[in-house]
Design a protein around this motif. Structure first.
Motif, mmCIF file in Angstrom:
data_model
loop_
_atom_site.group_PDB
_atom_site.id
_atom_site.type_symbol
_atom_site.label_atom_id
_atom_site.label_comp_id
_atom_site.label_asym_id
_atom_site.label_seq_id
_atom_site.Cartn_x
_atom_site.Cartn_y
_atom_site.Cartn_z
ATOM 1 N N LEU A 90 0.810 -1.107 -0.387
ATOM 2 C CA LEU A 90 -0.173 -0.057 -0.196
ATOM 3 C C LEU A 90 0.774 1.051 -0.016
ATOM 4 O O LEU A 90 0.314 2.133 -0.310
ATOM 5 C CB LEU A 90 -1.113 -0.154 1.227
ATOM 6 C CG LEU A 90 -1.992 1.288 1.157
ATOM 7 C CD1 LEU A 90 -2.786 1.311 -0.028
ATOM 8 C CD2 LEU A 90 -2.775 1.170 2.721
ATOM 9 N N SER A 91 1.951 1.103 0.775
ATOM 10 C CA SER A 91 2.605 2.175 0.977
ATOM 11 C C SER A 91 2.666 2.619 -0.919
ATOM 12 O O SER A 91 3.127 3.743 -0.864
ATOM 13 C CB SER A 91 4.368 1.846 1.424
ATOM 14 O OG SER A 91 4.896 3.241 1.138
ATOM 15 N N TRP A 92 3.784 1.636 -2.033
ATOM 16 C CA TRP A 92 3.875 2.079 -2.906
ATOM 17 C C TRP A 92 2.762 3.253 -3.535
ATOM 18 O O TRP A 92 3.033 4.330 -4.374
ATOM 19 C CB TRP A 92 4.054 0.869 -3.405
ATOM 20 C CG TRP A 92 4.303 1.865 -4.800
ATOM 21 C CD1 TRP A 92 3.600 1.540 -6.161
ATOM 22 C CD2 TRP A 92 5.629 2.222 -5.256
ATOM 23 N NE1 TRP A 92 4.283 1.681 -7.023
ATOM 24 C CE2 TRP A 92 5.342 2.521 -6.559
ATOM 25 C CE3 TRP A 92 6.819 3.053 -4.948
ATOM 26 C CZ2 TRP A 92 6.917 3.181 -7.570
ATOM 27 C CZ3 TRP A 92 7.710 3.353 -6.007
ATOM 28 C CH2 TRP A 92 7.510 4.013 -7.260
ATOM 29 N N VAL A 93 1.497 2.825 -3.398
ATOM 30 C CA VAL A 93 0.860 2.811 -3.991
ATOM 31 C C VAL A 93 0.015 4.936 -3.749
ATOM 32 O O VAL A 93 0.422 5.775 -4.553
ATOM 33 C CB VAL A 93 -0.853 1.850 -3.594
ATOM 34 C CG1 VAL A 93 -2.478 3.372 -4.450
ATOM 35 C CG2 VAL A 93 -0.711 0.548 -4.432
ATOM 36 N N LEU A 94 0.626 4.899 -1.964
ATOM 37 C CA LEU A 94 0.341 6.214 -1.464
ATOM 38 C C LEU A 94 1.553 6.808 -1.668
ATOM 39 O O LEU A 94 1.488 8.131 -2.466
ATOM 40 C CB LEU A 94 0.130 6.058 -0.193
ATOM 41 C CG LEU A 94 -0.838 5.395 0.386
ATOM 42 C CD1 LEU A 94 -0.703 5.087 2.247
ATOM 43 C CD2 LEU A 94 -1.985 5.746 0.061
ATOM 44 N N GLU A 95 2.729 6.545 -1.500
ATOM 45 C CA GLU A 95 3.775 7.046 -2.569
ATOM 46 C C GLU A 95 3.612 8.003 -4.068
ATOM 47 O O GLU A 95 4.232 8.534 -3.999
ATOM 48 C CB GLU A 95 5.266 6.439 -3.210
ATOM 49 C CG GLU A 95 6.092 6.639 -1.417
ATOM 50 C CD GLU A 95 7.276 5.175 -1.922
ATOM 51 O OE1 GLU A 95 7.561 5.514 -2.274
ATOM 52 O OE2 GLU A 95 6.979 4.790 -0.426
ATOM 53 N N CYS A 96 2.787 7.251 -5.309
ATOM 54 C CA CYS A 96 2.626 7.419 -6.113
ATOM 55 C C CYS A 96 1.047 8.933 -5.552
ATOM 56 O O CYS A 96 1.006 10.008 -7.033
ATOM 57 C CB CYS A 96 2.170 6.820 -6.944
ATOM 58 S SG CYS A 96 3.330 5.268 -6.716
ATOM 59 N N LEU A 97 0.579 9.210 -4.999
ATOM 60 C CA LEU A 97 0.309 10.229 -4.877
ATOM 61 C C LEU A 97 0.513 11.299 -4.129
ATOM 62 O O LEU A 97 -0.298 12.525 -3.383
ATOM 63 C CB LEU A 97 -0.876 9.562 -3.514
ATOM 64 C CG LEU A 97 -1.671 8.634 -4.600
ATOM 65 C CD1 LEU A 97 -3.499 8.105 -3.731
ATOM 66 C CD2 LEU A 97 -2.584 9.567 -5.626
ATOM 67 N N THR A 98 1.535 10.884 -2.861
ATOM 68 C CA THR A 98 2.367 12.250 -2.593
ATOM 69 C C THR A 98 3.809 13.020 -2.948
ATOM 70 O O THR A 98 3.882 12.334 -3.222
ATOM 71 C CB THR A 98 3.167 11.470 -1.124
ATOM 72 O OG1 THR A 98 2.364 9.695 -0.585
ATOM 73 C CG2 THR A 98 3.963 12.573 0.083
ATOM 74 N N GLY A 99 3.409 14.391 -2.583
ATOM 75 C CA GLY A 99 4.134 14.413 -3.593
ATOM 76 C C GLY A 99 5.099 15.220 -3.062
ATOM 77 O O GLY A 99 6.007 15.302 -2.170
ATOM 78 N N PHE A 100 6.536 15.082 -3.957
ATOM 79 C CA PHE A 100 7.675 15.945 -3.224
ATOM 80 C C PHE A 100 7.568 16.625 -2.404
ATOM 81 O O PHE A 100 8.865 16.162 -1.428
ATOM 82 C CB PHE A 100 8.438 16.044 -4.518
ATOM 83 C CG PHE A 100 9.973 15.403 -3.848
ATOM 84 C CD1 PHE A 100 10.102 14.090 -4.634
ATOM 85 C CD2 PHE A 100 11.061 16.255 -4.205
ATOM 86 C CE1 PHE A 100 11.773 13.230 -4.482
ATOM 87 C CE2 PHE A 100 12.340 15.911 -4.129
ATOM 88 C CZ PHE A 100 12.449 14.820 -3.706
ATOM 89 N N GLY A 101 6.924 18.223 -2.931
ATOM 90 C CA GLY A 101 7.470 18.997 -1.268
ATOM 91 C C GLY A 101 6.566 18.638 -0.351
ATOM 92 O O GLY A 101 7.075 19.330 1.164
#
Ligand code: AQP
Length: 332
Positions: A90-101
């Protein structure tokens, strides 16, 4: 029943008084009212360098401490994070929704990266709060008992839940932090303006629950206070005394007002001496319980395996809904 999820890192030989009073004390209590999921977060631990043998040992000792504090494996799912692969999925999916900033604004990352140097800080340290969001959301947790230092990470978890729900349809419960105000931040005994912390506190500033009780008592007796005399709760003016009153009150259940009047006219030395005794009375039987769990490693490992199985039942259900919502082709 509403659900609770929380975790603790196996990154020290012992939990400290800040961990206990800020967060862990709530864990057994919440078993009466909530469906509880508690874990030792070994995946989070490797965001900084770990010795493999020490990590394995500390993971077991952490689990034994949780049992010793009253986490009941018949009522809670008690497990090790790496035993449940859905967290990282799930973390991978959420990483793709999280802004770098957005991730870069996390103050804990900024502090730790600044200490290590940006080149040495791992990407895992950067994405740590996203994995934490996955930990929470994968169980559809309603509440997360933590100390004040975790508030910003919890806010990220809430934002990610809302973002996912908005984009893909209602999938996640938006979790609430469960922070007990009075004990949300326990301060360093030698520098009562900063939090008690395993990485930043000096040896005399931190009380470790598994340390020799005599040494811990001595640390309380030599805690930094001010040059005044009055025992009153005034965090701005009397940070040291106020911290001791908070600890005393939390360990005994006596209110701070009650303690203030009990110590009216007495000196700081009296307060410290009594608190040292209170602490030893708490620590001694706790250590006996922990040791008895560590005497039977095979049984401890079984408890953790059972906990992971229970946790996976819930986590895998959430993950398959998530995979479906984002459009992954199901395996046939
Ligand atoms: N001083 C504190 N007062 C109140 N709560 C605290 N917590 C930690 N320190 C205090 C809470 O303990 C829980 C477990 O946290 P963790 O495993 O993430 O440990 P941590 O936050 O990394 O602990 P430290 O000592 O603060 O570590 P460093 O020095 O590495 O930052 C959490 O709920 C936390 O809020």
């Amino acid at each position: 029943r509403p659900r609770v999820l929380s975790g603790i890192q196996p990154t020290a030989d012992s939990f400290h008084l800040g961990n206990y009073l800020g967060a862990l004390r709530q864990w057994p209590k919440l078993q009466d009212t909530h469906e509880t999921f508690y874990m030792v977060v070994d995946l989070h631990a490797i965001t900084v360098e770990q010795d493999p043998k020490v990590l394995r040992e500390r993971t077991r000792v952490s689990a034994a401490q949780l049992l010793g504090l009253g986490v009941d494996p018949d009522r809670s799912a008690l497990f090790v994070q790496s035993h449940v692969p859905e967290h990282t999925q799930l973390s991978w999916v959420l990483e793709c929704l999280t802004g770098f900033g957005e991730a870069g604004r996390m103050t804990q990352f900024k502090d730790k990266a600044a200490k290590q140097g940006t080149d040495r800080a791992s990407v895992g340290l950067f994405t740590y709060p996203v994995l934490q969001a996955a930990d929470i959301l994968v169980y559809q947790a309603d509440a997360v008992p933590v100390g004040e230092d975790q508030r910003q990470h919890l806010e990220l978890s809430r934002n990610l839940a809302q973002r996912f729900n908005h984009r893909f349809g209602k999938t996640f419960i938006v979790p609430e932090p469960h922070i007990v105000k009075d004990t949300a931040k326990i301060f360093d005994l030698q520098d009562p303006t900063v939090k008690m912390s395993k990485s930043a506190s000096s040896p005399n500033g931190i009380v470790e629950l598994l340390d020799d009780p005599k040494r811990s008592a001595k640390k309380i007796r030599s805690a930094v206070t001010d040059t005044g005399r009055e025992i009153v709760f005034a965090p701005e003016q009397k940070a040291g005394v106020s911290n001791l009153l908070t600890i005393y009150s939390a360990l005994t259940g006596r209110s701070v007002e009650d303690l203030e009047s009990a110590y009216a006219g007495k000196g700081y030395g009296d307060l410290k001496k009594d608190l040292a005794e209170v602490l030893v009375e708490f620590i001694t039987p706790f250590q006996e319980r922990v040791n008895s769990y560590l005497d039977d490693i095979a049984e401890l490992d079984k408890v953790l395996a059972r906990g992971a199985e229970r946790a996976r039942q819930v986590a895998s259900r959430t993950l398959s809904v998530v995979y479906d919502r984002i459009g992954f082709l199901p395996p046939v």
